[in-house]
Design an enzyme around this catalytic site. Structure first.
Site, PDB file in Angstrom:
ATOM      1  N   GLU A 118       0.872  -1.158   0.000  1.00  0.00           N
ATOM      2  CA  GLU A 118       0.000   0.000   0.000  1.00  0.00           C
ATOM      3  C   GLU A 118       0.920   1.222   0.000  1.00  0.00           C
ATOM      4  O   GLU A 118       1.802   1.328   0.857  1.00  0.00           O
ATOM      5  CB  GLU A 118      -0.884  -0.012   1.251  1.00  0.00           C
TER       6      GLU A 118
ATOM      7  N   ARG B  67       5.470 -13.158   9.990  1.00  0.00           N
ATOM      8  CA  ARG B  67       6.090 -11.835   9.772  1.00  0.00           C
ATOM      9  C   ARG B  67       7.552 -11.883  10.167  1.00  0.00           C
ATOM     10  O   ARG B  67       7.962 -12.650  11.032  1.00  0.00           O
ATOM     11  CB  ARG B  67       5.401 -10.768  10.628  1.00  0.00           C
TER      12      ARG B  67
ATOM     13  N   LYS C 151       4.419   0.522   9.464  1.00  0.00           N
ATOM     14  CA  LYS C 151       4.505   1.819   8.786  1.00  0.00           C
ATOM     15  C   LYS C 151       3.907   2.933   9.644  1.00  0.00           C
ATOM     16  O   LYS C 151       4.413   4.040   9.665  1.00  0.00           O
ATOM     17  CB  LYS C 151       3.769   1.744   7.447  1.00  0.00           C
TER      18      LYS C 151
HETATM   19  P1  ATP Z   1       2.723  -2.353   7.974  1.00  0.00           P
HETATM   20  O1  ATP Z   1       2.022  -3.140   9.033  1.00  0.00           O
HETATM   21  O2  ATP Z   1       4.129  -2.043   8.269  1.00  0.00           O
HETATM   22  O3  ATP Z   1       1.955  -1.157   7.517  1.00  0.00           O
HETATM   23  P2  ATP Z   1       1.589  -3.703   5.867  1.00  0.00           P
HETATM   24  O4  ATP Z   1       1.448  -5.168   5.837  1.00  0.00           O
HETATM   25  O5  ATP Z   1       0.387  -2.961   6.212  1.00  0.00           O
HETATM   26  O6  ATP Z   1       2.793  -3.342   6.771  1.00  0.00           O
HETATM   27  P3  ATP Z   1       1.683  -3.426   3.073  1.00  0.00           P
HETATM   28  O7  ATP Z   1       2.119  -2.290   2.251  1.00  0.00           O
HETATM   29  O8  ATP Z   1       0.245  -3.778   3.068  1.00  0.00           O
HETATM   30  O9  ATP Z   1       2.151  -3.110   4.540  1.00  0.00           O
HETATM   31  O10 ATP Z   1       2.569  -4.701   2.813  1.00  0.00           O
HETATM   32  C1  ATP Z   1       2.942  -5.170   1.559  1.00  0.00           C
HETATM   33  C2  ATP Z   1       3.311  -6.624   1.699  1.00  0.00           C
HETATM   34  O11 ATP Z   1       4.400  -6.789   2.590  1.00  0.00           O
HETATM   35  C3  ATP Z   1       2.170  -7.440   2.258  1.00  0.00           C
HETATM   36  O12 ATP Z   1       2.024  -8.606   1.470  1.00  0.00           O
HETATM   37  C4  ATP Z   1       2.589  -7.767   3.644  1.00  0.00           C
HETATM   38  O13 ATP Z   1       2.059  -8.983   4.077  1.00  0.00           O
HETATM   39  C5  ATP Z   1       4.110  -7.789   3.536  1.00  0.00           C
HETATM   40  N1  ATP Z   1       4.738  -7.455   4.815  1.00  0.00           N
HETATM   41  C6  ATP Z   1       4.568  -6.334   5.528  1.00  0.00           C
HETATM   42  N2  ATP Z   1       5.247  -6.391   6.680  1.00  0.00           N
HETATM   43  C7  ATP Z   1       5.885  -7.584   6.693  1.00  0.00           C
HETATM   44  C8  ATP Z   1       6.755  -8.254   7.617  1.00  0.00           C
HETATM   45  N3  ATP Z   1       7.108  -7.674   8.772  1.00  0.00           N
HETATM   46  N4  ATP Z   1       7.223  -9.465   7.294  1.00  0.00           N
HETATM   47  C9  ATP Z   1       6.880 -10.046   6.138  1.00  0.00           C
HETATM   48  N5  ATP Z   1       6.061  -9.493   5.229  1.00  0.00           N
HETATM   49  C10 ATP Z   1       5.564  -8.275   5.490  1.00  0.00           C
HETATM   50 MG    MG Z   2      -1.323  -3.313   5.033  1.00  0.00          MG
END
Ligand code: ATP
Ligand code: MG
Length: 594
Positions: free
Chosen positions: A61, A296, A306
């Site tokens: 995102e 994760r 984020k």
């Molecule tokens: P955050 O919680 O930091 O905002 P998010 O999952 O909301 O992270 P996205 O932009 O939606 O952020 O993530 C893009 C991809 O990265 C998704 O497929 C998510 O599952 C993966 N991802 C995000 N954080 C991690 C992590 N700590 N370990 C592995 N994969 C991750």
């Molecule tokens: Mg997300």
């Protein structure tokens, strides 16, 4: 640009490989059609057999900068596609109009490339934006309404919450749940046409308010939100919910294996429910994508969310998203971590069904392994005190005389050439290299002891000078004649201590930024703790260091090993010729665990 598999690399534990191999063996992904661009069933039906054996995607995102957890997801998705003859898409999941910005889109693309991956495959770009699928999503919503599978709910948010029930109590049907498809369709079109206020009603799936899985209790599909979207502008005042949008995005792109983190496990039944409903109606092509969840990836002593990282930036606890203490990829790049080290670390950790915390020390190990053979050596004095060579004029005739010295730029890489510098009567040494009274086993400078100025002469310490407060202002020593490194007399006197130094007359003063952990606790946000309370006040220290003259004109982002101190990088933002700024990447050994 993507890197190829290295046969020597140990294959790390990754349960997703077994799943993909199983699916390939069973021919599950074989013969699928792909029209070359994302689209509905009819679009793909007219296409060719997909040349990609599997399709994966990295779906950020664009509401912030990527962090080390995202690197895990990037390397996993692009790596599996590479290893199994597939293609990985970079898809911006930009269905939420409020928090998304072009700045983030650009930064995310830059970092995926920096890590060494490429969304171009077979001469075609696989860079997609979910907001380009809004028309299809709207059509899918109308289809569900027509089938009696979705309805417009006008309960207040409080009522909806109360009627959802909880883990022990089933939910209660909304009074709006039994409307006819015609009524729902009319209402939904009014929502789309801007006839209702934000939040006045939502579109919900009609599944089962008593389901043991709360996500199946008529989840929200669309909401009213008057917000300008970075791609579609003011075209829409209704926006799809993530849980509705994401499966559709995967299906339109013909993703075969949709990999996400564990918290989405409970969403999988809805993912399958939705895609099957739309495929049954002929809107989406089969075979449908499958979602698989993995643990994760987190680094200890930082946060990787984020939202929390944005808070650190907005409240100025750090200097920006690219602050070298941040676990963002832009921060890590600025700190001096190499893409090779980041990739090696995330690839070494395997993929499992549990969340993992990794130490920075592990990353540092990969960084050292990467830089040891590449980084040129240099002399730097980080905590300087002056050493006066008191017999200089007597030996060489004049204070203006300089002795030429040489050192290899790298002890094992002769191609990197030679560093040239000179010794003069005054040199900078580390404050810790002199002791008035030497502790046992100390071999550096103390009155009466001899030690070698590395690549220069052996000197004998004769004492020190102090100010009126008793602080040492200079160390005194005499050169032992005919002991210069590289000359026949070099070994005539045996010493145990070697000292790094930079001549005062040619030293380059530089700002050197020394970094430590950003937080004092291993899991700063564990158990709902306010992570700001455990910020490490000593996470950044700035010193003025003296560097050898060969560093006078290095390009930003060049990495060095400062002998005995560790690895350093010329800061990519602030470093200038004439105003050098270096960041410490890491020490020569792991010093985080002490
Ligand atoms: P955050 O919680 O930091 O905002 P998010 O999952 O909301 O992270 P996205 O932009 O939606 O952020 O993530 C893009 C991809 O990265 C998704 O497929 C998510 O599952 C993966 N991802 C995000 N954080 C991690 C992590 N700590 N370990 C592995 N994969 C991750
Ligand atoms: Mg997300």
């Amino acid at each position: 640009m993507s890197h190829t598999s290295d046969d020597a690399k140990p294959v790390s534990n990754n349960f997703l490989r077994a799943i993909i191999e199983r699916d390939l063996d069973a021919g599950l992904t074989q013969g699928r059609k792909f029209a070359g661009t994302p689209g509905d069933a009819a679009h793909h039906e007219g296409g060719q057999v997909d040349p990609a054996r599997i399709r994966t995607r990295f779906p950020p995102e664009p509401n912030g900068y990527l962090h080390i957890g995202h690197a895990k997801s990037i390397c996993l998705n692009f790596g599996l596609a590479r290893d199994y003859g597939g293609i990985c898409h970079l898809r911006f999941d930009d269905t939420n109009p409020e928090k998304e910005e072009q700045e983030y889109v650009d930064a995310i693309k830059e970092m995926v490339t920096w890590l060494g991956w490429d969304w171009n495959a077979g001469g075609t770009s696989h860079l997609f934006f979910a907001s380009n699928y809004f028309d299809f999503m709207y059509r899918a919503a109308e289809y569900l309404i027509e089938q009696g599978l979705a309805y417009v709910d006008e309960q207040t948010p409080d009522e909806m919450r109360a009627n959802r029930g909880d883990f022990t109590t089933p939910g209660k049907d909304s009074p709006f749940r039994s409307r006819t498809p015609q009524e729902n369709l009319a209402r939904f079109r009014e929502m789309r046409d801007g006839q209702h206020a934000d939040g006045a009603m939502i579109l919900r799936a009609r599944i089962d308010m008593a389901s043991p899985n709360i996500n199946m209790r008529d989840p929200a599909l669309y909401r009213i939100r008057r917000a300008t979207h970075h791609n579609t502008g003011d075209q829409w005042c209704i926006y799809p919910m993530y849980t509705f949008a994401h499966p559709i995005e995967d299906a339109l792109e013909r993703i075969t294996h949709s990999l996400c983190t564990l918290e989405f496990e409970d969403q999988r039944p809805f993912y399958d429910w939705l895609l099957n409903a739309l495929a049954d109606g002929g809107l989406l092509a089969r075979p449908l994508p499958h979602q698989y969840e993995f643990g994760r990836f987190n680094l200890s002593y930082v946060v990787t969310s984020k939202r929390k990282l944005k808070q650190l930036v907005d409240e100025q606890h750090v200097t920006g998203w690219d602050d070298p203490r941040m676990p963002t990829l832009v921060g890590m790049r600025r700190r001096g971590y190499t893409p090779e080290a980041v990739r090696a670390m995330v690839e070494s950790t395997g993929v499992t069904k549990t969340n993992a915390w990794l130490e920075y020390s592990v990353l540092d190990g990969y960084l050292r392994a990467d830089l040891e053979g590449k980084a040129a050596r240099a002399s730097a004095v980080l905590d300087p005190v002056k050493l006066k060579l008191t017999n200089w004029v007597e030996l060489f005739g004049s204070a203006e005389h300089k002795e030429a010295c040489h050192a290899p730029a790298h002890p094992h890489v002769p191609e990197l050439g030679t560093r040239n510098f000179t010794l003069g009567p005054d040199v900078w040494i580390e404050r810790e290299d002199f002791q008035e009274v030497a502790p046992k086993g100390y071999h550096r400078l103390y009155p009466g002891n001899k030690a070698r100025l590395k690549y220069g002469y052996i000197v004998e310490c004769t004492g020190c000078e102090k100010d009126e407060n008793g602080n040492i202002t200079a160390v005194l020593a005499t050169i032992v004649p005919d002991t210069k490194s590289g000359t026949p007399g070099a070994d005539s006197v045996k010493v145990k201590g070697v000292i790094t130094w930079v001549s005062a007359h040619e030293a380059i003063a530089a700002e050197v930024r020394l970094y430590d952990r950003l937080f004092t606790e291993e899991q700063p946000d564990a158990g709902g703790r306010d992570f700001l309370e455990v910020l490490n006040p000593g996470s950044k220290k700035v010193v003025t260091a003296y560097l050898e003259p060969s560093l006078s004109a290095v390009a930003a982002d060049t990495k060095f090993q400062f002998e005995r101190h560790g690895y350093f990088v010329a800061d990519r933002v602030d470093h200038r010729a004439g105003k050098p700024v270096f960041n410490k990447i890491t020490g020569l050994r792991d010093n985080f665990t002490k």
